[in-house]
Write a protein that holds these residues in place. Sequence first.
Motif, PDB file in Angstrom:
ATOM      1  N   VAL A  13      85.446 -12.363 115.341  1.00 42.45           N
ATOM      2  CA  VAL A  13      84.219 -11.848 115.946  1.00 42.45           C
ATOM      3  C   VAL A  13      84.582 -10.997 117.164  1.00 42.45           C
ATOM      4  N   TYR A  14      83.671 -10.154 117.581  1.00 43.52           N
ATOM      5  CA  TYR A  14      83.853  -9.389 118.819  1.00 43.52           C
ATOM      6  C   TYR A  14      83.880 -10.385 119.976  1.00 43.52           C
ATOM      7  N   GLY A  16      83.501 -12.784 122.881  1.00 40.93           N
ATOM      8  CA  GLY A  16      82.329 -13.277 123.606  1.00 40.93           C
ATOM      9  C   GLY A  16      81.025 -13.207 122.833  1.00 40.93           C
ATOM     10  N   SER A  17      81.119 -12.958 121.522  1.00 41.24           N
ATOM     11  CA  SER A  17      79.889 -12.865 120.732  1.00 41.24           C
ATOM     12  C   SER A  17      80.109 -13.533 119.375  1.00 41.24           C
ATOM     13  N   ASN A  18      79.091 -13.486 118.532  1.00 38.36           N
ATOM     14  CA  ASN A  18      79.322 -13.931 117.151  1.00 38.36           C
ATOM     15  C   ASN A  18      79.140 -12.762 116.187  1.00 38.36           C
ATOM     16  N   ILE A  19      79.396 -11.574 116.697  1.00 38.16           N
ATOM     17  CA  ILE A  19      79.173 -10.362 115.918  1.00 38.16           C
ATOM     18  C   ILE A  19      80.447  -9.866 115.255  1.00 38.16           C
ATOM     19  N   HIS A  43      75.837  -3.790 119.683  1.00 39.90           N
ATOM     20  CA  HIS A  43      76.080  -4.920 120.589  1.00 39.90           C
ATOM     21  C   HIS A  43      76.402  -4.444 121.997  1.00 39.90           C
ATOM     22  N   THR A  44      75.658  -4.946 122.967  1.00 39.62           N
ATOM     23  CA  THR A  44      76.024  -4.810 124.368  1.00 39.62           C
ATOM     24  C   THR A  44      75.958  -6.207 124.950  1.00 39.62           C
ATOM     25  N   ASP A  45      77.063  -6.659 125.538  1.00 38.14           N
ATOM     26  CA  ASP A  45      77.132  -8.019 126.060  1.00 38.14           C
ATOM     27  C   ASP A  45      76.084  -8.222 127.161  1.00 38.14           C
ATOM     28  N   GLY A 105      79.348  -3.103 123.873  1.00 35.86           N
ATOM     29  CA  GLY A 105      80.113  -4.348 123.817  1.00 35.86           C
ATOM     30  C   GLY A 105      80.313  -4.900 125.216  1.00 35.86           C
ATOM     31  N   LEU A 106      81.564  -5.108 125.598  1.00 33.37           N
ATOM     32  CA  LEU A 106      81.874  -5.657 126.928  1.00 33.37           C
ATOM     33  C   LEU A 106      82.175  -4.574 127.955  1.00 33.37           C
ATOM     34  N   ARG A 196      88.041  -4.160 122.750  1.00 31.54           N
ATOM     35  CA  ARG A 196      86.654  -4.085 123.218  1.00 31.54           C
ATOM     36  C   ARG A 196      85.984  -2.752 122.899  1.00 31.54           C
TER      37      ARG A 196
END
Length: 259
Positions: A13-14, A16-19, A43-45, A105-106, A196
């Motif tokens: 997963v990416y 810090g996520s479950n994506i 996705h944007t954290d 993302g992050l 990232r």
Amino acid sequence: SFVHQKCRNIDTVYLGSNIHRLNVPDNLVKWSQEWSGYNPPAHTDPKVDGAVWADPEIDEKTFQPSWNAIDGKINRVSYVCQYSFDPVTLRPLNPIGRTGLSGRGLLGRWGPNHAADPIVSRTNDNGDLEFVAVQRHDNGEWAIPGGMVDAGEHVSQTLRREFAEEAMHGIVDSENLDELWNNGKELYRGYVDDPRNTDNAWMETVVFNFHDSKGLLKNVALQAGDDAKALRWIAVNSNEPLYASHSHFIDLLKESHSH
Ligand code: RP5
Ligand code: MG
Ligand code: MG
């Protein structure tokens, strides 16, 4: 030509996520390759969303950045090329190509996110070239102790500050090392294949080598700090796997010391 790999990884997963990223085959990385139904997850954290150190959402009215330019204290210039934009969302496009994930993302900045990587090296008693590496807190991989260029900061300051934070336990660097820091050699300036990276936000770095030929570091306590959880010297010939494209930077280090 170069295609990124680590920011296309679909096995995990990416961070810090479950994506999961959409799988992007090698031959469809380049934006110039037609892929009409391309619709990666976005996705944007939450840590990035609304953070003072990050850009706002791209469609926020007050956000009027100067793209491909020095934008006040933020460097939005890419070392790779003049980046272009998604015709629909108007988001900057990763200059290497598709990553299977849109959004930031992050990463805090739309477009290039600038970092600096200090490779501090020495020749040990056995005659082996080695460098200071830290183990990253975020994913446990070994890496050069680099970090992001702060707003308005000069890269030469970032190199020194990040090394102090991550490898000297935040001890404000004493004058002892002035000679080391004043004799750096640039090895690389450009894109980083960072896990990232996304379609709209990516890492770029300036890599400098500071070679301790005079044993200045013998008087300095090296210790992991900040976002590093361990530190050690790694021999360049050990072929240890490293974070992002740091192995490539170590290849450049080897090359620069081979003649
Ligand atoms: C990499 O991420 C760069 O090469 C640099 O080493 C690092 C900067 O990010 P943080 O260490 O601040 O997470 O792409
Ligand atoms: Mg840091
Ligand atoms: Mg760092």
